[in-house]
Motif scaffolding. Structure first.
Motif, PDB file in Angstrom:
ATOM      1  N   UNK A 143      32.422  45.426  32.622  1.00 54.12           N
ATOM      2  CA  UNK A 143      33.518  45.510  33.324  1.00 54.12           C
ATOM      3  C   UNK A 143      33.851  47.168  32.962  1.00 54.12           C
ATOM      4  N   UNK A 144      33.268  47.650  31.682  1.00 53.73           N
ATOM      5  CA  UNK A 144      34.347  48.676  30.818  1.00 53.73           C
ATOM      6  C   UNK A 144      32.323  50.146  31.084  1.00 53.73           C
ATOM      7  N   UNK A 145      31.830  49.184  31.252  1.00 53.32           N
ATOM      8  CA  UNK A 145      30.828  50.555  31.295  1.00 53.32           C
ATOM      9  C   UNK A 145      29.344  50.127  31.687  1.00 53.32           C
ATOM     10  N   UNK A 159      38.829  36.884  44.275  1.00 56.50           N
ATOM     11  CA  UNK A 159      39.411  37.188  42.931  1.00 56.50           C
ATOM     12  C   UNK A 159      39.139  35.363  42.484  1.00 56.50           C
ATOM     13  N   UNK A 160      38.585  34.719  43.329  1.00 55.36           N
ATOM     14  CA  UNK A 160      38.948  32.990  42.753  1.00 55.36           C
ATOM     15  C   UNK A 160      37.547  33.632  41.564  1.00 55.36           C
ATOM     16  N   UNK A 161      36.254  33.844  41.857  1.00 53.56           N
ATOM     17  CA  UNK A 161      35.340  34.371  40.914  1.00 53.56           C
ATOM     18  C   UNK A 161      35.854  35.508  40.044  1.00 53.56           C
ATOM     19  N   UNK A 162      36.687  36.376  40.388  1.00 50.26           N
ATOM     20  CA  UNK A 162      37.320  37.013  38.793  1.00 50.26           C
ATOM     21  C   UNK A 162      37.830  36.446  38.063  1.00 50.26           C
ATOM     22  N   UNK A 163      38.265  35.289  38.671  1.00 48.67           N
ATOM     23  CA  UNK A 163      39.322  34.350  37.658  1.00 48.67           C
ATOM     24  C   UNK A 163      38.465  33.249  37.237  1.00 48.67           C
ATOM     25  N   UNK A 164      37.561  32.931  37.189  1.00 56.08           N
ATOM     26  CA  UNK A 164      36.236  31.540  36.750  1.00 56.08           C
ATOM     27  C   UNK A 164      36.128  32.639  36.091  1.00 56.08           C
ATOM     28  N   UNK A 165      35.026  33.916  35.910  1.00 54.68           N
ATOM     29  CA  UNK A 165      35.517  34.466  34.812  1.00 54.68           C
ATOM     30  C   UNK A 165      36.167  35.949  33.369  1.00 54.68           C
ATOM     31  N   UNK A 218      29.909  40.881  45.380  1.00 56.78           N
ATOM     32  CA  UNK A 218      29.866  42.379  46.223  1.00 56.78           C
ATOM     33  C   UNK A 218      31.429  42.965  46.219  1.00 56.78           C
ATOM     34  N   UNK A 219      32.415  41.695  46.488  1.00 54.45           N
ATOM     35  CA  UNK A 219      33.820  41.839  46.874  1.00 54.45           C
ATOM     36  C   UNK A 219      34.177  42.633  44.978  1.00 54.45           C
ATOM     37  N   UNK A 220      34.117  41.908  43.872  1.00 58.07           N
ATOM     38  CA  UNK A 220      34.196  42.594  42.526  1.00 58.07           C
ATOM     39  C   UNK A 220      33.617  43.984  42.530  1.00 58.07           C
ATOM     40  N   UNK A 221      32.986  43.909  43.069  1.00 58.69           N
ATOM     41  CA  UNK A 221      31.763  45.454  42.537  1.00 58.69           C
ATOM     42  C   UNK A 221      32.336  46.205  43.182  1.00 58.69           C
ATOM     43  N   UNK A 222      32.931  46.560  44.521  1.00 57.03           N
ATOM     44  CA  UNK A 222      33.748  47.173  45.600  1.00 57.03           C
ATOM     45  C   UNK A 222      34.952  47.368  44.802  1.00 57.03           C
ATOM     46  N   UNK A 223      35.798  47.314  44.608  1.00 64.54           N
ATOM     47  CA  UNK A 223      36.813  46.884  44.010  1.00 64.54           C
ATOM     48  C   UNK A 223      36.962  48.067  42.881  1.00 64.54           C
ATOM     49  N   UNK A 224      35.853  47.566  41.524  1.00 64.39           N
ATOM     50  CA  UNK A 224      35.914  48.198  40.562  1.00 64.39           C
ATOM     51  C   UNK A 224      35.153  49.322  41.090  1.00 64.39           C
ATOM     52  N   UNK A 225      34.668  49.732  41.523  1.00 62.81           N
ATOM     53  CA  UNK A 225      34.440  51.316  41.855  1.00 62.81           C
ATOM     54  C   UNK A 225      34.712  51.624  42.201  1.00 62.81           C
ATOM     55  N   UNK A 240      41.738  45.312  39.453  1.00 64.69           N
ATOM     56  CA  UNK A 240      40.874  44.257  40.105  1.00 64.69           C
ATOM     57  C   UNK A 240      41.328  43.303  40.760  1.00 64.69           C
ATOM     58  N   UNK A 241      42.542  42.579  40.361  1.00 65.33           N
ATOM     59  CA  UNK A 241      43.511  41.624  40.628  1.00 65.33           C
ATOM     60  C   UNK A 241      43.876  42.379  41.714  1.00 65.33           C
ATOM     61  N   UNK A 242      44.579  43.235  41.488  1.00 64.55           N
ATOM     62  CA  UNK A 242      45.683  43.883  42.588  1.00 64.55           C
ATOM     63  C   UNK A 242      44.660  44.192  44.205  1.00 64.55           C
ATOM     64  N   UNK A 243      43.822  44.845  43.485  1.00 65.24           N
ATOM     65  CA  UNK A 243      42.795  45.393  44.534  1.00 65.24           C
ATOM     66  C   UNK A 243      41.861  44.144  45.750  1.00 65.24           C
ATOM     67  N   UNK A 244      41.564  43.373  44.763  1.00 64.25           N
ATOM     68  CA  UNK A 244      41.022  41.578  45.752  1.00 64.25           C
ATOM     69  C   UNK A 244      42.292  41.889  46.448  1.00 64.25           C
ATOM     70  N   UNK A 245      43.438  41.004  45.534  1.00 68.29           N
ATOM     71  CA  UNK A 245      44.308  40.769  46.433  1.00 68.29           C
ATOM     72  C   UNK A 245      44.757  41.494  48.568  1.00 68.29           C
ATOM     73  N   UNK A 246      45.471  42.994  48.078  1.00 72.40           N
ATOM     74  CA  UNK A 246      45.646  43.104  48.733  1.00 72.40           C
ATOM     75  C   UNK A 246      44.834  43.225  49.629  1.00 72.40           C
TER      76      UNK A 246
END
Length: 112
Positions: free
Chosen positions: A53-55, A29-35, A89-96, A16-22
């Motif tokens: 994140x896993x399921x 990315x900031x929201x992911x780090x807060x989580x 939405x960014x995290x959700x899209x990157x995860x999918x 996720x970090x790599x995808x959001x950074x790319x």
């Protein structure tokens, strides 16, 4: 539709970090780090975060990240108009994207 996640929690977070950074998704990315930080400090949240994140589904991702902002909050007067919603939405899209690529590696190779 749920796609299986073949990765560990740590690998999923790194992907996720790599995808959001790319994609230059700084807010996501900031929201992911807060989580991630909250998961380190709160055992109950850590379990929810890992399960999400896993399921998890899009709805579960929204519920998990809701403690950091209002997904349906009022818009701002200037961009970004819906910062929390856009970050989720960014995290959700990157995860999918990660899960789709893992489930269909032939599709990823076709784009290279």
């Amino acid at each position: 539709m749920r796609l299986p996640n073949p990765y560990s929690l740590e690998a999923t977070i790194e992907k996720l970090r790599d995808g959001l950074a790319a994609t230059s998704s700084e807010e996501a990315l900031a929201l992911l780090e807060k989580a991630v930080t909250k998961a380190r400090d709160d055992e109950s949240y850590a379990k929810q975060f890992e399960e999400t994140l896993l399921r998890g589904s899009t709805i579960e991702i929204r519920e998990c990240l809701n403690c950091f902002g209002d997904d349906f909050g009022r818009s701002r007067d200037s961009p970004p108009y819906y910062p929390h919603h856009d970050a989720v939405n960014g995290i959700d899209g990157a995860l999918y994207t990660i899960l789709f690529d893992a489930a269909h590696p032939e599709a990823e190779q076709a784009h290279e």
